[in-house]
Write an enzyme that holds these catalytic residues in place. Structure first.
Site, PDB file in Angstrom:
ATOM      1  CG  ASP A  16      -0.454   2.965   6.529  1.00  0.00           C
ATOM      2  OD1 ASP A  16      -1.076   3.465   5.576  1.00  0.00           O
ATOM      3  OD2 ASP A  16      -0.107   3.608   7.534  1.00  0.00           O
ATOM      4  CD  GLU A  35      -4.878   0.964  -2.537  1.00  0.00           C
ATOM      5  OE1 GLU A  35      -5.626   1.950  -2.557  1.00  0.00           O
ATOM      6  OE2 GLU A  35      -4.556   0.361  -1.496  1.00  0.00           O
ATOM      7  CG  ASP A  46      -1.796   1.210   1.310  1.00  0.00           C
ATOM      8  OD1 ASP A  46      -2.279   1.662   0.246  1.00  0.00           O
ATOM      9  OD2 ASP A  46      -2.016   1.721   2.424  1.00  0.00           O
TER      10      ASP A  46
END
Length: 182
Positions: free
Chosen positions: A139, A67, A7
């Protein structure tokens, strides 16, 4: 298959590593790379690059899932996030990992069942799917969710890749909305 999920973020980059065998998932590692905001941009990107290289060396993933950057209302924020994502991509390329990319909507849908899930719902489902004792940090949870998404979707994509070779549909064929698109 060992999957490294990432991420990306310029201030905080989450990472999560899982082992996937069929539908069985096993937690390996996760964490957050916290980048000191006082550093100049090139040094901040280097912190992300160096730390993700080390994570890849330590955990030896087979594949990576990342992502995709969302479009923010602030173009400067979007560009900075894109640079953090670029540092992550460089670390993965340096580690010779195949990279698969997923939108936040795809990740949430794969993990929670709806693309409009709240962060807390994602954290809770990651905790359940990986049988974790506690709730992962936001996260780390997002990175683990990205890895879980690939564990669920990746084998299907591989089979469809074989299908596209057999049918002549070409390598750019993907599944979108339940349909094959070129």
């Amino acid at each position: 298959m060992r999957v490294l999920g990432i991420d990306p973020g310029l201030r905080r980059t989450g990472f999560g590593v899982i082992d996937a065998e069929g539908m069985r998932l096993r937690y390996v590692a996760s964490g957050t790379i916290v980048v000191p905001p006082a550093l100049a941009l090139p040094e901040r990107l280097k912190v992300i690059l160096d730390n993700l290289r080390q994570v890849a060396r330590d955990t030896r993933p087979d594949v990576a899932a990342l992502e995709i950057v969302f479009l923010n209302t602030n173009p400067a924020s979007t560009l900075l996030l894109g640079q953090a994502r670029g540092a992550a991509l460089c670390a993965l390329a340096d580690s010779q990992l195949a990279v698969h990319e997923y939108t936040a909507l795809q990740i949430k849908k794969a993990v929670v069942g709806t693309g409009r899930a709240a962060k807390e719902q994602v954290q809770m489902m990651v905790q359940r799917l990986l049988s974790l004792d506690g709730t992962p940090a936001p996260d780390s949870a997002d990175a683990l969710a990205c890895a879980i998404c690939h564990a669920h979707v990746g084998p299907l994509q591989a089979r469809l890749g074989g299908l596209s070779a057999a049918t002549g549909l070409g390598g750019g064929t993907r599944v979108r909305g339940g349909r094959l698109v070129g």
